[in-house]
Design an enzyme around this catalytic site. Structure first.
Site, PDB file in Angstrom:
ATOM      1  N   CYS A   1      59.099 -34.856   0.416  1.00  0.00           N
ATOM      2  CA  CYS A   1      58.791 -33.447   0.673  1.00  0.00           C
ATOM      3  C   CYS A   1      57.297 -33.188   0.489  1.00  0.00           C
ATOM      4  O   CYS A   1      56.904 -32.164  -0.084  1.00  0.00           O
ATOM      5  CB  CYS A   1      59.630 -32.529  -0.211  1.00  0.00           C
ATOM      6  SG  CYS A   1      59.665 -32.966  -1.960  1.00  0.00           S
ATOM      7  N   GLY A   2      56.498 -34.126   0.932  1.00  0.00           N
ATOM      8  CA  GLY A   2      55.052 -33.945   0.895  1.00  0.00           C
ATOM      9  C   GLY A   2      54.525 -33.868  -0.527  1.00  0.00           C
ATOM     10  O   GLY A   2      54.957 -34.605  -1.414  1.00  0.00           O
TER      11      GLY A   2
END
Length: 291
Positions: free
Chosen positions: A91-92
């Site tokens: 998720c980055g």
């Protein structure tokens, strides 16, 4: 230069990866709609609860018999940081940004001579902070394998914090989490939970003369633990929505990067194939001329 077989294998591998990232993007988008609606629905109640306790707490904060959730321990030495992150990655920078924000807060408190304890909620935050601050960590909580976070989960965390406060295990408690602003914007936020933060200047509502039935002490005894659970629940919902938004964005970027890589590899494959064909034609023509 890589062979045609190796290029074909790599192209097929990247295509398989792109299918996975596309599927994860769609799943995250589906979960995001529900998580976003839950987070937005929880905010008005949490904000109203804060205003109500401001009204009650202003007149009771100086009372030496006031609940510890309202006034704290009266000291400012031991600080508990409740760090909320996700249990999964991909998720980055969602989890890393919260951990970085928490590290900054830890450095500030340590520089001021304060003792810091960390209660991680979520495996990623625990693993990230363990690298540099393992002695400060206390047993945390994660929701791995849990499909949906409910208010009962926040109540359990609130009960744990209330018990620790009653036992004098910390003087101040701060909640650190990603505030969900939009799909592409999650803002690391610090919110003080214990003691209850009261505004320096009274608002028109907080400054009004209000009579309560039953008495303020009875209301505070009921509302303070509930407010603790409500604020934690809002943070958990914000974090869940932010996680899905960050994952959707990250998977969208990964899908685009995979498409660009496939185009580059396909171009290299065609060039290599054309070079091999040209080489074979030259060898055939050269052999025919030699005869």
């Amino acid at each position: 230069m890589p062979s045609l077989k190796s290029l074909r294998s790599r192209i097929n591998s990247v295509k398989s990866t792109r299918k996975i990232t596309q599927a994860m993007k769609m799943v995250a988008a589906s979960k995001l709609r529900r998580a976003q609606s839950q987070a937005e629905a929880a905010r008005p109640y949490a904000e109203r609860m804060e205003r109500m306790l401001e009204t009650l707490g202003r007149s009771s904060a100086e009372n030496p018999n006031a609940p510890v959730l309202l006034r704290g321990s009266g000291q400012d030495q031991t600080h508990l940081l409740v760090v909320v992150t996700a249990d999964r990655g991909l998720c980055g920078a969602f989890n890393a940004s919260v951990a970085r924000f928490a590290r900054g807060r830890i450095r500030e408190l340590a520089a001021a001579g304060r003792t810091v304890k960390i209660l991680p909620i979520g495996r990623k935050g625990r693993d990230n902070l363990r690298r540099d601050h393992a002695p400060m960590l206390i047993p945390g909580i994660d929701f791995a394998g849990k499909r949906r976070i409910g208010f009962a989960d926040a109540e359990a965390i609130g009960l744990k914090l209330a018990t620790m406060a009653e036992n004098g295990e910390f003087d101040s408690c701060t909640l650190i989490y990603n505030h969900f602003k939009s799909v592409i914007a999650q803002i690391p936020t610090a919110q003080q939970l214990i003691p209850l933060p009261l505004p320096e200047e009274a608002t028109s509502e907080a400054g009004a003369v209000v009579e309560f039935e039953p008495g303020e002490e009875e209301i505070l005894a009921t509302l303070l633990p509930r407010n603790l659970a409500v604020q934690i629940y809002r943070a958990l919902l914000d974090s869940a929505a932010g996680e899905q938004g960050a994952r959707m964005t990250a998977m969208d970027n990964a899908t685009r990067n995979a498409g660009d890589m496939i185009n580059r590899l396909t171009l290299n494959y065609n060039r290599q194939r054309q070079a091999n064909i040209t080489k074979e034609l030259i060898e055939i023509i050269s052999g025919a001329e030699a005869v």
